[in-house]
Design a protein around this motif. Structure first.
Motif, PDB file in Angstrom:
ATOM      1  N   LEU A  11       5.370   4.537   7.961  1.00 27.47           N
ATOM      2  CA  LEU A  11       5.099   4.842   6.556  1.00 27.47           C
ATOM      3  C   LEU A  11       3.595   4.873   6.298  1.00 27.47           C
ATOM      4  CD1 LEU A  11       6.141   4.988   3.554  1.00 27.47           C
ATOM      5  CD2 LEU A  11       6.044   2.499   3.556  1.00 27.47           C
ATOM      6  N   LYS A  13       1.135   4.918   2.905  1.00 24.31           N
ATOM      7  CA  LYS A  13       0.989   4.936   1.452  1.00 24.31           C
ATOM      8  C   LYS A  13      -0.408   5.464   1.157  1.00 24.31           C
ATOM      9  CE  LYS A  13       3.642   0.696   0.565  1.00 24.31           C
ATOM     10  NZ  LYS A  13       3.480  -0.646  -0.017  1.00 24.31           N
ATOM     11  N   ILE A  93       4.438   7.727   0.906  1.00 25.45           N
ATOM     12  CA  ILE A  93       4.515   7.483  -0.529  1.00 25.45           C
ATOM     13  C   ILE A  93       3.141   7.830  -1.061  1.00 25.45           C
ATOM     14  CG2 ILE A  93       4.950   5.847  -2.388  1.00 25.45           C
ATOM     15  CD1 ILE A  93       6.486   4.112  -0.458  1.00 25.45           C
ATOM     16  N   SER A 112      -4.614  -0.110  -5.366  1.00 35.23           N
ATOM     17  CA  SER A 112      -4.269  -1.446  -4.856  1.00 35.23           C
ATOM     18  C   SER A 112      -3.090  -1.378  -3.902  1.00 35.23           C
ATOM     19  CB  SER A 112      -3.969  -2.402  -6.011  1.00 35.23           C
ATOM     20  OG  SER A 112      -2.665  -2.227  -6.508  1.00 35.23           O
ATOM     21  N   PHE A 113      -2.358  -0.259  -3.935  1.00 34.16           N
ATOM     22  CA  PHE A 113      -1.148  -0.208  -3.141  1.00 34.16           C
ATOM     23  C   PHE A 113      -1.296   0.671  -1.891  1.00 34.16           C
ATOM     24  CE2 PHE A 113       1.013   3.770  -3.329  1.00 34.16           C
ATOM     25  CZ  PHE A 113       2.363   3.623  -3.075  1.00 34.16           C
ATOM     26  N   ASP A 115      -2.890   2.633   1.640  1.00 36.67           N
ATOM     27  CA  ASP A 115      -3.583   2.453   2.923  1.00 36.67           C
ATOM     28  C   ASP A 115      -4.732   3.455   3.064  1.00 36.67           C
ATOM     29  OD1 ASP A 115      -1.313   0.817   3.707  1.00 36.67           O
ATOM     30  OD2 ASP A 115      -0.262   2.666   4.215  1.00 36.67           O
ATOM     31  N   MET A 141     -10.768  -2.235  -3.659  1.00 42.51           N
ATOM     32  CA  MET A 141      -9.368  -2.654  -3.598  1.00 42.51           C
ATOM     33  C   MET A 141      -8.872  -2.784  -2.154  1.00 42.51           C
ATOM     34  SD  MET A 141      -8.847  -2.870  -6.859  1.00 42.51           S
ATOM     35  CE  MET A 141      -7.139  -3.070  -7.270  1.00 42.51           C
ATOM     36  N   ALA A 220      -2.029   1.193  12.067  1.00 47.04           N
ATOM     37  CA  ALA A 220      -1.284   0.077  12.672  1.00 47.04           C
ATOM     38  C   ALA A 220      -2.087  -1.224  12.679  1.00 47.04           C
ATOM     39  CB  ALA A 220      -0.863   0.435  14.092  1.00 47.04           C
TER      40      ALA A 220
ATOM     41  N   ASN B   3       6.793  -4.094  15.612  1.00 45.88           N
ATOM     42  CA  ASN B   3       6.306  -3.956  14.251  1.00 45.88           C
ATOM     43  C   ASN B   3       7.475  -3.814  13.279  1.00 45.88           C
ATOM     44  OD1 ASN B   3       3.551  -4.161  14.340  1.00 45.88           O
ATOM     45  ND2 ASN B   3       3.281  -2.012  14.958  1.00 45.88           N
ATOM     46  N   HIS B   6      10.152   0.820   8.689  1.00 51.77           N
ATOM     47  CA  HIS B   6      10.058   1.321   7.322  1.00 51.77           C
ATOM     48  C   HIS B   6      11.040   0.577   6.406  1.00 51.77           C
ATOM     49  CE1 HIS B   6       9.584   4.191   4.144  1.00 51.77           C
ATOM     50  NE2 HIS B   6      10.782   4.713   4.279  1.00 51.77           N
ATOM     51  N   ARG B   9      10.048  -3.010   5.715  1.00 50.94           N
ATOM     52  CA  ARG B   9       8.973  -3.130   4.725  1.00 50.94           C
ATOM     53  C   ARG B   9       9.519  -2.984   3.302  1.00 50.94           C
ATOM     54  NH1 ARG B   9       3.711   0.387   6.389  1.00 50.94           N
ATOM     55  NH2 ARG B   9       2.887  -0.510   4.473  1.00 50.94           N
ATOM     56  N   MET B 164      -1.360  -4.816 -10.046  1.00 57.55           N
ATOM     57  CA  MET B 164      -2.236  -4.780  -8.881  1.00 57.55           C
ATOM     58  C   MET B 164      -1.621  -5.508  -7.696  1.00 57.55           C
ATOM     59  SD  MET B 164      -4.791  -3.174 -10.077  1.00 57.55           S
ATOM     60  CE  MET B 164      -5.588  -2.785 -11.627  1.00 57.55           C
ATOM     61  N   TRP B 165      -1.743  -4.912  -6.522  1.00 57.44           N
ATOM     62  CA  TRP B 165      -1.215  -5.493  -5.287  1.00 57.44           C
ATOM     63  C   TRP B 165       0.211  -5.979  -5.564  1.00 57.44           C
ATOM     64  CZ3 TRP B 165      -6.367  -7.326  -6.710  1.00 57.44           C
ATOM     65  CH2 TRP B 165      -7.396  -6.637  -6.032  1.00 57.44           C
TER      66      TRP B 165
END
Lengths: 543, 299
Positions: A11, A13, A93, A112-113, A115, A141, A220, B3, B6, B9, B164-165
């Motif tokens: 995934l 983001k 996403i 904030s969400f 990558d 962030m 990763a 890991n 998907h 998570r 946030m976060w």
């Protein structure tokens, strides 16, 4: 389960940001439309709405994302829209964020969400203040991967020199903000050049198309942090025999038998059992929600943190932080805030605003207040010890929000840049906590009796209340000396500032005689003597 | 160790949210609509608190027009998992004979929106979990995971609290409430993959079978009981159908399908060319219809 493996793509983001009209929504719409990721009814709706809404009858891809009525009316993006799609290599996403300066805080929500950030710049305009602002906020962030999309290349005839000029501006910005991984791509969101596939109209460009770049960015290693830690969300007590602590492991791994250190109390215990969902497991690692039970009774509740004792995560009562103000109400020193850091929520006070950071130039500016969308560096103290870490080391305990106690608004978000030196050995006393809550030291003040004294005391009482002091006039006449002394003691213990008539000193420590008949002088003296700030002399203790 | 996948998570995110609400909110409830998303949500709640039971009740707002199989599935599921299930129906609406045939969009308002508001007020719930996903509809795609409602249960999309976060701010004033969507970031495909991975039971109506249907307004409507009155020219035929989403039977379109196993459903979902909510009659009324309803208090 070969099916599941095929489905389970890594995934990513990401967000799209940049100045107004740089074409963010159009870019995402283009990816969704041209990579055949839309459903027929969505395409039909897009085609019919484009026919009525857009100027030239061309497909208006932004209509796919601007879902709020106000957005469609005004043709702008107000809040973040989330979209979900996947290609053969990866699932995505994407948060499409608003470009208007006014909605910067919504853009920060998206950042904030994520990558990775795709920051758009208009080829005919270059790097604008809003481009710089967004890059700075993304970096603040914690985003580590950046793709700068130089859009609208069709408007500058796919001119290589124009592109290289903007590329140089971006390189400067990346250096200034110390952005990690940066790619710059020339493209046209409207016409599709270098969006899904490389375009024949930019033969001078040797890099990847945007979608390839997104598919191939390696995230990763982003989550790797040193050591194990887990903030406790709740205590699980299904019966008297089981007491487990539930939370999500933020970093590292934990095994049955490991010794854990509990913050802020610094107590130690060993892991007896780990539950992951309905299963008992021997080991669990970062990202997993778990229930952990310990080998002995220790005092652990929500807001505490399990750690392996490694350096970095510490109990502290003060931090230095960089914050982004997100409240319509301006920041001022008088207001009460709660900090939420990890799973801990506790009273906090902004002690000092060091400086604001000019979002365009990065310059440090002196400030005494803050308004929406401004960035500043400040010192924040907590009413009691809290487990925290520097954001650069442990994100989960280095990011926080402040909540306005009165309005419940999320007033700012911030990241910890330094922890105050801390021996971790001073859990606050109740008296200490009360002082901090009331923002005053308790004391009693005697007023000489005269014909004016009742009026004077009343005026002083009101003025002090207006100043935010908790003050009370104790009616000495109605009480026996003994009852008066006892009541006074209790009020002082409760943290109250007490006014009483008479010059006779009651048997309490913090009693002061008010000499002046002037209410302003009296108020000034009382404010000084009850202030928590150390610079004010609070002598005069007797008996 | 490998890991996290998907699905791992997405699951971790949802469990984190559910636990935060249980820890911070005064009186939470989990809405249970009996559909696949609700089934996933319930499973996540069971998993989040194990070995404890979820520390809040479940609430089904019953319009009295749900498929019969949904109701029996609901009761059986609550019994098997030992859950505290509340069922609420707007009795005023029942008395007035409000039904989906004669009352169109006011039916949805009275039997769903108003009923939900009444139920939340009656029990004094301050936070309600829902299984809505952002990929369902455009105004949902704009909604935060924690979505605040004022005293009139209305959503103000122009002034959403920053989120946030994963530092959710759950503080509210008396009279206000929060809707919480732990599976906001899941897609339809994620939901099906998770149902398969975790062996979650779902209402059999999701699987293809021979069922009695009529054609009405371009949709295949299943004849679930004798309250469905045939209009002129309509006739009941038996077709092999299944449902991609479940609601009130007179308003939910079926699809012709042979997908009678999870694997076939997943394959069918992947190749689908229309979106999931296209089978819901109420979403098409006008552009922005969902947003309008939510501003008025629809979930």
């Amino acid at each position: 389960m070969a099916e599941l493996e095929k489905y389970d793509r890594p995934l990513l983001k990401f967000i799209t940001c940049g100045s107004v009209d740089d074409g963010k929504s159009t870019l995402i719409g283009n990816i969704l439309y041209n990579s055949k990721l839309l459903y027929n009814d969505q395409i039909a709706a897009l085609e019919s709405e484009s026919a009525t809404g857009s100027c030239d009858g061309q497909l208006d891809y932004s209509l796919l994302l601007d879902g709020l009525l106000a957005e469609r009316e005004q043709g702008i993006t107000i809040d973040v829209a989330y979209r979900y799609f996947s290609t053969r290599k990866r699932s995505f996403i994407v948060a499409d964020t608003p470009g208007h300066e006014e909605y910067t805080r919504n853009m920060a929500v998206g950042a904030s969400f994520a990558d990775l950030a795709v920051i758009l710049a208009d080829a005919s305009k270059g790097v604008l203040p809003q481009t710089r602002r967004h890059a700075r906020i993304c970096s603040l962030m914690g985003i580590r991967h950046f793709v700068f999309a130089v859009n609208k290349m069709d408007l500058v005839d796919f001119d290589e020199i124009v592109f290289h000029g903007i590329e140089a501006q971006i390189a400067n910005l990346a250096r200034e903000l110390a952005l990690g991984d940066v790619a710059v791509i020339p493209l046209s969101a409207r016409e599709g050049d270098n969006v899904i596939a490389r375009s024949g109209r930019t033969p001078w460009y040797a890099g990847k198309a945007l979608l390839e770049q997104l598919e191939e960015t390696d995230t990763a290693g982003d989550l790797a942090e040193e050591g194990f830690y887990m903030p406790i969300q709740r205590v699980c007590r299904p019966n008297q025999f089981f007491r487990g602590f539930q939370g999500q492991i933020e970093s590292g791994s934990v095994r049955v038998g490991d010794e854990l250190s509990i913050l802020p109390s610094q107590e130690k215990a060993h892991v007896r059992e780990i539950l992951s969902g309905f299963e008992q497991v021997q080991e669990a690692r970062a990202g997993m929600p778990v229930t952990i039970s310990l080998d002995r009774e220790v005092d652990v509740s929500r807001g505490c943190v399990f750690s392996d004792g490694s350096d970095g995560v510490k109990a502290t009562r003060e931090i230095t932080a960089t914050i982004l103000w997100t409240d319509d109400n301006r920041f001022s020193f008088g207001r009460d805030y709660l900090v939420k850091i990890g799973t801990c929520q506790i009273f906090a006070q902004v002690k000092a605003l060091r400086y604001a950071i000019d979002v365009n130039t990065g310059e440090h500016l002196p400030v005494s207040e803050l308004s929406k969308n401004e960035i500043a560096v400040c010192r924040i103290s907590f009413i009691d010890s809290v487990a925290a870490s520097r954001f650069a080391r442990h994100r989960g305990l280095g990011e926080f929000i402040l909540i306005d106690r009165l309005t419940n608004m999320t007033s700012c978000c911030g990241i910890v840049t330094a922890l105050a030196d801390d021996d971790g050995d001073h859990q606050a006393s109740a008296e200490d906590l009360r002082q901090q809550l009331l923002k005053q030291r308790a004391a009693a003040f005697g007023f000489r009796e005269s014909e004016n004294s009742a009026r004077l005391m009343e005026a002083v009482e009101l003025k002090l209340l207006h100043e935010g002091r908790l003050v009370y006039q104790l009616p000495r006449k109605d009480l026996t000396d003994e009852a008066c002394a006892q009541t006074l003691k209790n009020l002082l213990n409760a943290g109250v500032t007490v006014l009483l008539s008479g010059t006779e000193r009651p048997p309490v420590n913090r009693w002061f005689q008010i000499e002046s008949d002037n209410s302003q002088d009296a108020v000034r003296e009382i404010l000084a003597r009850t202030s928590l700030t150390d610079s004010v002399q609070t002598g005069g203790e007797g008996i | 160790m490998k890991n996290l996948s998907h699905l791992d998570r997405l699951e971790a995110e949802a469990i984190y949210i559910i636990r935060e609400v249980a820890a911070e909110c005064e009186k939470p409830v989990m809405l249970y609509s009996i559909g696949k998303d609700s089934s996933v949500l319930m499973h996540l709640a069971l998993k989040a608190f194990y070995p404890e039971k979820p520390p809040f009740p479940f609430l089904h707002v019953d319009t009295t027009w749900k498929f019969r199989e949904m109701i029996s599935f609901r009761d059986e599921t609550a019994r098997k998992n030992g859950l505290d299930l509340l069922v609420y129906t707007n009795q005023e609406g029942v008395k007035q004979g409000i039904n989906p045939f004669d009352h169109g969009s006011s039916y949805t308002d009275i039997m769903k929106t108003q009923a939900l508001k009444q139920a939340l007020a009656r029990y004094g719930f301050t936070a309600a979990f829902g299984g809505a996903r952002r990929d369902e509809e455009k105004s949902r795609a704009k909604e935060r995971i924690f979505s605040f409602r004022n005293r009139d249960n209305a959503w103000n999309p122009k002034n959403q609290r920053p989120e946030m976060w994963k530092l959710y701010n759950t503080r509210i004033e008396k009279g206000e409430s929060i809707r919480v969507f732990p599976i906001s970031n899941w897609t339809e495909q994620d939901v099906w993959q998770y149902i398969r991975r975790e062996n979650i039971e779902i209402v059999p109506l999701y699987y293809a079978a021979e069922r009695p249907v009529i054609r009405r307004d371009g949709m295949l409507i299943m004849v679930d009981d004798d309250r469905l009155k045939l209009r002129e020219g309509e006739r009941i035929e038996t077709r092999r159908i299944r449902f991609r989403t479940l609601g009130c039977y007179p308003l939910t379109g079926a699809m012709e399908s042979d997908a009678d196993t999870l694997d076939k459903i997943i394959a069918e979902t992947e190749s689908a060319r229309v979106s999931e909510r296209s089978a819901r009659a109420i979403d098409h009324e006008a552009a922005g219809s969902m947003e309008k309803r939510k501003r008025e208090g629809y979930f």
